[in-house]
Design a protein around this motif. Structure first.
Motif: not given
Length: 367
Positions: A109-129
């Motif tokens: 969120h800080i370094n790559l896509m600051p406009r994307t909600p942080i929850s999106f990253f969480h769900i994305m990585i957790l579904l892959v995991s």
């Protein structure tokens, strides 16, 4: 469920990547802030502490052969007390997994896509995991074995080239240094990441062959790599600048330029970070799911896996931002981890010794 088999080499590589995990991007800044140019020495003695813990975990596994951490707790203290301790460990694995998820989410969120909600990253990585965990720890170990050569080459080759910016004067700047204060202020390094290796008691029974050397060398090698990360951060960025950055290693990659047209190499490191953190998250996710299945006698992992995604995702939002999380890590993590990484394992060892002594006394009395 089919029997799990891990080779000694796979276990060694899993240990390396797990310990390095998020530590190589998050630790350099706080360590340099507390220990200045001696930060790399702090990581060295933390590695020695991690090795002592590893020998203790191996001894514990020897006292309870073929038992995972959850099964050890049940055997040591019975159904109710042992079950409660097992539940605490499951919560512990969920907590670490949520912090790892938040650390990766904040980084992206800080370094790559600051406009994307942080929850999106969480769900994305957790579904892959979750998908990886559904395939089993053997699949995770195989993917890790495939990725490790790329991860090391893509990290160390640019770092070696960046050494042309090295300045030894950064190690000779005069800063006030009190050994006792530094030990207290950097105690979090003992916990993160070395106390987190208690999770490998969930895998030791499944390793084919000798487990001692792969486990010890994995921790030692990753400790040396973390030492190198802190040492390089000081030598390239300096103490004053390094202590003010949240991601010193990422800043080094961002400023790299090999020629007039090859730049922005932080993209390479970003891929590395996502892969390494994802592997660590998969290991912790598997520990939590496996612990629930063992404690409650659940045969199918998928029943537990996908509800766990929402639990970890919700828990990852406990802290407001990465600064608040790092502040908690520096002030409270060592004391909190000590319960799970030192106190409970010591009690398990005492329980095993006490049971063995009682059995011998009973045998001698009947003789």
């Amino acid at each position: 469920m089919k029997p799990i088999r891990l080779s000694a080499w796979q276990f060694h590589l899993m240990t390396q990547v797990y310990v390095i995990g998020t530590a190589f991007i998050l630790l350099p800044g706080p360590i340099i802030s507390s220990a200045k140019q001696y930060g790399w020495v702090v990581v060295l003695w933390a590695t020695l502490y991690g090795l002592v813990l590893a020998f203790g975990y191996l001894y514990l596994a020897k006292l309870y052969p073929g038992k995972t951490l959850v099964e050890i707790a049940l055997q040591a203290f019975g159904k109710w007390v042992g079950g409660f301790i097992s539940l605490l460990y499951i919560i512990f694995f969920i907590q670490i997994a949520s912090w790892v998820t938040r650390e990766l989410g904040d980084f992206m969120h800080i370094n790559l896509m600051p406009r994307t909600p942080i929850s999106f990253f969480h769900i994305m990585i957790l579904l892959v995991s979750a998908y990886a965990v559904s395939k089993g720890i053997e699949s995770i170990a195989l993917v890790n074995e495939l990725l490790v050569p790329y991860l090391y080459l893509a990290f160390w080759v640019p770092i070696v080239i960046m050494l042309r910016e090295w300045n030894w004067r950064y190690f000779h700047v005069s800063y006030p240094f009190q050994l006792s204060d530094v030990i207290i202020q950097t105690r979090f390094v003992l916990a993160f990441p070395f106390m987190e290796t208690v999770a490998f008691l969930m895998f030791i029974p499944f390793v084919q062959g000798k487990v001692k050397i792969p486990f010890i060398t994995g921790i030692a090698f990753s400790g040396l790599m973390l030492t190198g990360c802190v040492f390089i951060s000081i030598g390239v960025l300096g103490v004053y600048r390094g202590q003010k950055l949240v991601y010193p290693i990422f800043s080094i990659f961002r400023e790299m330029r090999f020629t007039g047209f090859i730049e922005h190499l932080e993209a390479i490191l970003a891929v590395n970070i996502v892969l390494v953190v994802c592997i660590k998250l998969c290991i912790l996710f598997y520990c939590a799911v496996s612990g629930v299945c063992q404690l409650f006698k659940i045969e199918k992992r998928n029943i537990v896996i996908y509800p766990m995604v929402w639990i970890i995702s919700a828990y990852s939002l406990l802290f407001m931002n990465i600064v608040e999380l790092l502040d908690w890590v520096k002030n409270y993590l060592f004391e909190y981890y000590s319960l799970f990484a030192v106190a409970f394992p010591a009690l398990f060892i005492v329980a095993a010794k006490w049971r063995t002594t009682g059995r011998l006394m009973k045998k001698n009395g009947s003789a």
